[in-house]
Design an enzyme around this catalytic site. Sequence first.
Site, short mmCIF file in Angstrom:
data_model
loop_
_atom_site.label_atom_id
_atom_site.label_comp_id
_atom_site.label_asym_id
_atom_site.label_seq_id
_atom_site.Cartn_x
_atom_site.Cartn_y
_atom_site.Cartn_z
N SER A 184 10.49 -20.86 36.12
CA SER A 184 11.44 -21.88 36.57
C SER A 184 11.44 -22.12 38.07
CB SER A 184 12.84 -21.52 36.11
OG SER A 184 13.20 -20.24 36.57
N HIS A 212 11.81 -24.70 30.32
CA HIS A 212 11.20 -25.76 31.14
C HIS A 212 9.94 -26.35 30.51
CE1 HIS A 212 13.78 -25.66 34.66
NE2 HIS A 212 13.87 -24.36 34.45
N LYS A 243 18.01 -29.33 29.68
CA LYS A 243 17.04 -29.84 30.66
C LYS A 243 16.44 -31.14 30.11
CE LYS A 243 16.48 -25.17 32.34
NZ LYS A 243 17.58 -25.18 33.30
N1 PMP Z 1 15.72 -19.90 30.83
C1 PMP Z 1 15.13 -20.48 31.87
C2 PMP Z 1 13.66 -20.21 32.10
C3 PMP Z 1 15.84 -21.34 32.72
O1 PMP Z 1 15.24 -21.92 33.77
C4 PMP Z 1 17.20 -21.59 32.44
C5 PMP Z 1 18.02 -22.55 33.28
N2 PMP Z 1 18.09 -22.29 34.61
C6 PMP Z 1 17.78 -20.95 31.36
C7 PMP Z 1 17.03 -20.12 30.56
C8 PMP Z 1 19.24 -21.14 31.06
O2 PMP Z 1 19.44 -22.36 30.44
P1 PMP Z 1 20.88 -23.05 30.44
O3 PMP Z 1 21.01 -23.77 31.74
O4 PMP Z 1 20.86 -23.92 29.26
O5 PMP Z 1 21.87 -21.94 30.33
#
Ligand code: PMP
Length: 397
Positions: A184, A212, A243
């Site tokens: 990410s 992502h 996302k």
């Molecule tokens: N996994 C990854 C790789 C992420 O980048 C994110 C979001 N930052 C999440 C999980 C968490 O997702 P959410 O924003 O839906 O809680």
Amino acid sequence: MKPFIEEILRNNLKKLEDEHLLITLKILSSSQGPWVEMGGRRVLNLSSNNYLGFNSHPSLIKASIEATEKWGVGSGAVRTIVGTQEIHMELEHELASFKKVGACLVFQSGYATNLGVIQALMTEGDVIISDELNHASIIDGARLSKAKIHVYRHVDMNHLEEKLKEARDLKPGKILLVTDGVFSMDGDIAPLPQITELAERYEAILMVDDAHASGVLGRNGRGTVDHFNLHGRVDIQVGTLSKALGTMGGYVASSQTFVTFLIQKGRPILFSTSHPPGVVAATLVSLKIINSLEGEELIKKLWENTGYFKDNLKNAGFNIGVSQTPITPIMVGDAEVAQKYSSLLLEDGVLALGIGYPTVALGKARIRTIVTSSHTKKDLDLALKTLCKIGRKIGII
Ligand code: PMP
């Protein structure tokens, strides 16, 4: 708050401020999009995860309003009490067919999904093997689980194999090998074919967090498993609805048995209220669009924009690390420089946030950008011009 606690907290905040790591909230006066309103003016937004522009897509908004009228504003209970409406089941059915798996279970967020899945599955006497750059929610889930945690160097397959051998020698109950599909903060893609082979050789459960990658990679955005054609070989896929899909929530895609197990043992499912119906209905529409020609066009545009933006950044002399996806970091190193770069960009009308510790390692501060399918070429040219102008001024290029 008691005065002596206030003082401890204030000292903590002062330290963060001195280290240029204090986070301040950026407050939008508009909906999410390629341009947003902030502080009374329109700024060009390079910081959202709104890959396909679904956050304010009219069809999603309409579906959300209609479902709210039909099903109510809130679900009224946790999934395992009376918080499961037909619409929740329909979403899980559609997600399972999107991901080409036996079953899906939706959680309140991607964060809650990783926490709930890892904690439910892994226990004392088990081993979790995790890439060092995995998302915080994987790290937190692993810590909650009481299993032993072995971390391997980022995408280093030799080191991963060493860790698998060490784990096997401990004769654990289970081994879980877990990786982000797309990382990410760096935007690189995990070498999933090699990881899958190693998981098979060492009989580890393989889990991929495709937050992502879903809506971005693979046919119609099915994610890294589809991108590498590994259907049936990855035991657990995690995704987020927040996302590319534009709404809110997370899901696990796996077998019906695992989903039934999580309904018994997944703590966010047992102890936290389920999704509002409006969010569920909007997500059903985003899945429909993603599976259609409109979705294909949006994903194509996302990748065209990404290629154009990255090529121009590279040609201008920026260090964009190892990114292979729309997440494009501009590596700066020093948190103070990243903070200054970001605030000068904002003065010139470009919203691109600096990211520092603890989101990335100390000394690896960066400006993290994501272009979306909704950005026009004119938007990208303006962003590039401003990034270059300020980048030169502060000596990054
Ligand atoms: N996994 C990854 C790789 C992420 O980048 C994110 C979001 N930052 C999440 C999980 C968490 O997702 P959410 O924003 O839906 O809680």
